[in-house]
Scaffold this motif. Structure first.
Motif, PDB file in Angstrom:
ATOM      1  N   LEU A 154       9.569  21.070   7.713  1.00  0.00           N
ATOM      2  CA  LEU A 154      10.133  20.937   9.057  1.00  0.00           C
ATOM      3  C   LEU A 154       9.132  20.416  10.082  1.00  0.00           C
ATOM      4  O   LEU A 154       9.445  20.284  11.251  1.00  0.00           O
ATOM      5  N   ASP A 155       7.917  20.101   9.628  1.00  0.00           N
ATOM      6  CA  ASP A 155       6.928  19.546  10.552  1.00  0.00           C
ATOM      7  C   ASP A 155       7.341  18.145  10.974  1.00  0.00           C
ATOM      8  O   ASP A 155       7.875  17.369  10.164  1.00  0.00           O
ATOM      9  N   HIS A 156       7.075  17.804  12.224  1.00  0.00           N
ATOM     10  CA  HIS A 156       7.238  16.433  12.696  1.00  0.00           C
ATOM     11  C   HIS A 156       5.856  15.814  12.807  1.00  0.00           C
ATOM     12  O   HIS A 156       4.974  16.387  13.446  1.00  0.00           O
ATOM     13  N   TYR A 157       5.676  14.669  12.176  1.00  0.00           N
ATOM     14  CA  TYR A 157       4.353  14.056  12.204  1.00  0.00           C
ATOM     15  C   TYR A 157       4.458  12.544  12.293  1.00  0.00           C
ATOM     16  O   TYR A 157       5.526  11.958  12.094  1.00  0.00           O
ATOM     17  N   VAL A 158       3.341  11.937  12.617  1.00  0.00           N
ATOM     18  CA  VAL A 158       3.203  10.482  12.657  1.00  0.00           C
ATOM     19  C   VAL A 158       2.241  10.095  11.545  1.00  0.00           C
ATOM     20  O   VAL A 158       1.182  10.714  11.380  1.00  0.00           O
ATOM     21  N   ILE A 159       2.598   9.104  10.780  1.00  0.00           N
ATOM     22  CA  ILE A 159       1.765   8.677   9.659  1.00  0.00           C
ATOM     23  C   ILE A 159       1.741   7.159   9.620  1.00  0.00           C
ATOM     24  O   ILE A 159       2.723   6.504   9.984  1.00  0.00           O
ATOM     25  N   GLY A 160       0.621   6.603   9.206  1.00  0.00           N
ATOM     26  CA  GLY A 160       0.534   5.142   9.155  1.00  0.00           C
ATOM     27  C   GLY A 160      -0.829   4.672   8.725  1.00  0.00           C
ATOM     28  O   GLY A 160      -1.523   5.351   7.968  1.00  0.00           O
ATOM     29  N   TRP A 161      -1.211   3.498   9.239  1.00  0.00           N
ATOM     30  CA  TRP A 161      -2.393   2.816   8.737  1.00  0.00           C
ATOM     31  C   TRP A 161      -3.282   2.269   9.846  1.00  0.00           C
ATOM     32  O   TRP A 161      -2.801   1.628  10.782  1.00  0.00           O
ATOM     33  N   TYR A 171      -8.224  -0.444   4.474  1.00  0.00           N
ATOM     34  CA  TYR A 171      -7.039   0.150   5.094  1.00  0.00           C
ATOM     35  C   TYR A 171      -7.051   1.661   4.841  1.00  0.00           C
ATOM     36  O   TYR A 171      -7.191   2.108   3.701  1.00  0.00           O
ATOM     37  N   TYR A 172      -6.900   2.409   5.918  1.00  0.00           N
ATOM     38  CA  TYR A 172      -6.928   3.866   5.854  1.00  0.00           C
ATOM     39  C   TYR A 172      -5.560   4.423   6.232  1.00  0.00           C
ATOM     40  O   TYR A 172      -4.999   4.047   7.273  1.00  0.00           O
ATOM     41  N   CYS A 173      -5.058   5.319   5.414  1.00  0.00           N
ATOM     42  CA  CYS A 173      -3.871   6.082   5.781  1.00  0.00           C
ATOM     43  C   CYS A 173      -4.290   7.206   6.718  1.00  0.00           C
ATOM     44  O   CYS A 173      -5.272   7.908   6.448  1.00  0.00           O
ATOM     45  N   VAL A 174      -3.570   7.371   7.808  1.00  0.00           N
ATOM     46  CA  VAL A 174      -3.888   8.405   8.787  1.00  0.00           C
ATOM     47  C   VAL A 174      -2.607   9.150   9.166  1.00  0.00           C
ATOM     48  O   VAL A 174      -1.504   8.614   9.043  1.00  0.00           O
ATOM     49  N   GLU A 222      -8.697  -0.707  13.790  1.00  0.00           N
ATOM     50  CA  GLU A 222      -7.501  -1.197  14.475  1.00  0.00           C
ATOM     51  C   GLU A 222      -6.267  -0.489  13.919  1.00  0.00           C
ATOM     52  O   GLU A 222      -6.090  -0.448  12.690  1.00  0.00           O
ATOM     53  N   GLY A 223      -5.446   0.054  14.789  1.00  0.00           N
ATOM     54  CA  GLY A 223      -4.170   0.617  14.359  1.00  0.00           C
ATOM     55  C   GLY A 223      -3.239  -0.493  13.924  1.00  0.00           C
ATOM     56  O   GLY A 223      -3.050  -1.463  14.665  1.00  0.00           O
ATOM     57  N   VAL A 224      -2.641  -0.383  12.746  1.00  0.00           N
ATOM     58  CA  VAL A 224      -1.827  -1.443  12.167  1.00  0.00           C
ATOM     59  C   VAL A 224      -0.330  -1.131  12.270  1.00  0.00           C
ATOM     60  O   VAL A 224       0.438  -1.905  12.827  1.00  0.00           O
ATOM     61  N   SER A 225       0.068   0.003  11.722  1.00  0.00           N
ATOM     62  CA  SER A 225       1.498   0.327  11.698  1.00  0.00           C
ATOM     63  C   SER A 225       1.685   1.820  11.483  1.00  0.00           C
ATOM     64  O   SER A 225       0.926   2.422  10.725  1.00  0.00           O
ATOM     65  N   PHE A 226       2.733   2.377  12.128  1.00  0.00           N
ATOM     66  CA  PHE A 226       2.974   3.807  12.057  1.00  0.00           C
ATOM     67  C   PHE A 226       4.465   4.095  12.023  1.00  0.00           C
ATOM     68  O   PHE A 226       5.269   3.273  12.469  1.00  0.00           O
ATOM     69  N   ILE A 227       4.801   5.291  11.507  1.00  0.00           N
ATOM     70  CA  ILE A 227       6.187   5.719  11.461  1.00  0.00           C
ATOM     71  C   ILE A 227       6.246   7.207  11.775  1.00  0.00           C
ATOM     72  O   ILE A 227       5.356   7.963  11.400  1.00  0.00           O
ATOM     73  N   LYS A 228       7.283   7.591  12.513  1.00  0.00           N
ATOM     74  CA  LYS A 228       7.461   9.001  12.853  1.00  0.00           C
ATOM     75  C   LYS A 228       8.415   9.651  11.855  1.00  0.00           C
ATOM     76  O   LYS A 228       9.484   9.099  11.569  1.00  0.00           O
ATOM     77  N   SER A 229       8.049  10.841  11.358  1.00  0.00           N
ATOM     78  CA  SER A 229       8.882  11.519  10.368  1.00  0.00           C
ATOM     79  C   SER A 229      10.194  12.001  10.958  1.00  0.00           C
ATOM     80  O   SER A 229      11.193  12.117  10.253  1.00  0.00           O
ATOM     81  N   LEU A 251       0.843  -1.191   0.000  1.00  0.00           N
ATOM     82  CA  LEU A 251       0.000   0.000   0.000  1.00  0.00           C
ATOM     83  C   LEU A 251       0.881   1.243   0.000  1.00  0.00           C
ATOM     84  O   LEU A 251       1.962   1.251   0.591  1.00  0.00           O
ATOM     85  N   SER A 252       0.395   2.284  -0.664  1.00  0.00           N
ATOM     86  CA  SER A 252       1.096   3.565  -0.702  1.00  0.00           C
ATOM     87  C   SER A 252       0.170   4.658  -0.204  1.00  0.00           C
ATOM     88  O   SER A 252      -1.044   4.593  -0.408  1.00  0.00           O
ATOM     89  N   CYS A 253       0.760   5.659   0.416  1.00  0.00           N
ATOM     90  CA  CYS A 253      -0.002   6.819   0.857  1.00  0.00           C
ATOM     91  C   CYS A 253       0.815   8.057   0.549  1.00  0.00           C
ATOM     92  O   CYS A 253       1.945   8.194   1.043  1.00  0.00           O
ATOM     93  N   ALA A 254       0.256   8.936  -0.266  1.00  0.00           N
ATOM     94  CA  ALA A 254       0.908  10.203  -0.593  1.00  0.00           C
ATOM     95  C   ALA A 254       0.311  11.290   0.279  1.00  0.00           C
ATOM     96  O   ALA A 254      -0.907  11.515   0.256  1.00  0.00           O
TER      97      ALA A 254
END
Length: 126
Positions: free
Chosen positions: A30-37, A95-98, A47-54, A20-23
């Protein structure tokens, strides 16, 4: 305004793989964010599946996908990928990108994110 656009869902046999891809757009460089699925199967809660911090590329996975799914950011940094291997029928869901700013996110797997994509269907079936 943050916008998230997913792609890559589909039908796959058990044991197969999908990516899966999320654009993401709207975050400043310079923003710090959390993105995932997140995912939601029929009749079940989201259900939260997986996340990554920028900021540091720390990753988070729910127990049921550890060792099978892998989240990563693209070279352009505004795209996140979820590589799903050894798929099981119970992975079937929308699956939702959040995403949200890191400063407001507590536990990435359960935080109620403000920004959501439109969702993409993943079906694992023979």
């Amino acid at each position: 305004q943050v916008q998230l656009v997913e792609s890559g869902g589909g039908l796959v046999q058990p044991g197969g793989s999908l990516r899966l891809s999320c654009a993401a757009s709207g975050f400043f460089r310079l923003d710090h964010y959390v993105i995932g699925w997140f995912r939601q199967a029929p009749g079940k809660e989201r259900e939260g599946v997986s996340f990554i911090k920028s900021r540091n590329n720390n990753t988070y996975y729910t127990d049921s996908v550890k060792g099978r799914f892998s989240i990563s950011r693209g070279n352009a940094k505004n795209t996140v990928y979820l590589q799903m291997n050894s798929l099981k029928p119970e992975d079937t869901a929308v699956y939702y990108c959040v995403a949200d700013y890191e400063a407001v996110v507590g536990d990435p797997l359960i935080y109620p994110y403000d920004y959501w994509g439109q969702g993409t269907q993943v079906t694992v079936s023979s």
